[in-house]
Design an enzyme around this catalytic site. Sequence first.
Site, mmCIF file in Angstrom:
data_model
loop_
_atom_site.group_PDB
_atom_site.id
_atom_site.type_symbol
_atom_site.label_atom_id
_atom_site.label_comp_id
_atom_site.label_asym_id
_atom_site.label_seq_id
_atom_site.Cartn_x
_atom_site.Cartn_y
_atom_site.Cartn_z
ATOM 1 C CB CYS A 76 -0.902 0.000 1.226
ATOM 2 S SG CYS A 76 -1.850 -1.531 1.408
ATOM 3 C CB SER A 102 4.857 -3.367 2.603
ATOM 4 O OG SER A 102 5.596 -4.547 2.801
ATOM 5 C CB CYS A 103 1.241 0.456 4.738
ATOM 6 S SG CYS A 103 0.215 1.902 4.364
ATOM 7 C CB VAL A 104 5.906 2.849 2.137
ATOM 8 C CG1 VAL A 104 6.584 1.626 2.732
ATOM 9 C CG2 VAL A 104 5.567 2.616 0.677
#
Length: 123
Positions: A76, A102-104
């Site tokens: 994401c 994963s969220c960055v």
Amino acid sequence: MKTIQTSKAPAAIGPYSQAKVSGTMLFASGQIPINPATGEVNGTTIEEQSEQVMKNVAAILEEAGASFESVVKTTCFLADMGDFAAFNGVYEKYFTGKPARSCVAVKGLPKNVLVEVEFIAEL
């Protein structure tokens, strides 16, 4: 490999496909909040844009014969990490199987949208 293409999700805006099937795995390109009927960004808030992204994800999953429960991993991308909690509020309604994620935060996204989601699912 098989290419997944549906008119219920936005067409690719570059030299790539919506998704590919390799063996029993579905690999989807990042989905942004484009309404496939209009070609325009849908929504101005993170919640509105996230809802459109989830509709696009659902369309690709459906075309491939999968569902949100089939998703193994998501990545994401948020334009602003300050939107993390609001994004999670929408995300958790759809990804109830809690795939790896994963969220960055990123400097920019296509068409200056607030969110993009890519995923891998098992068929």
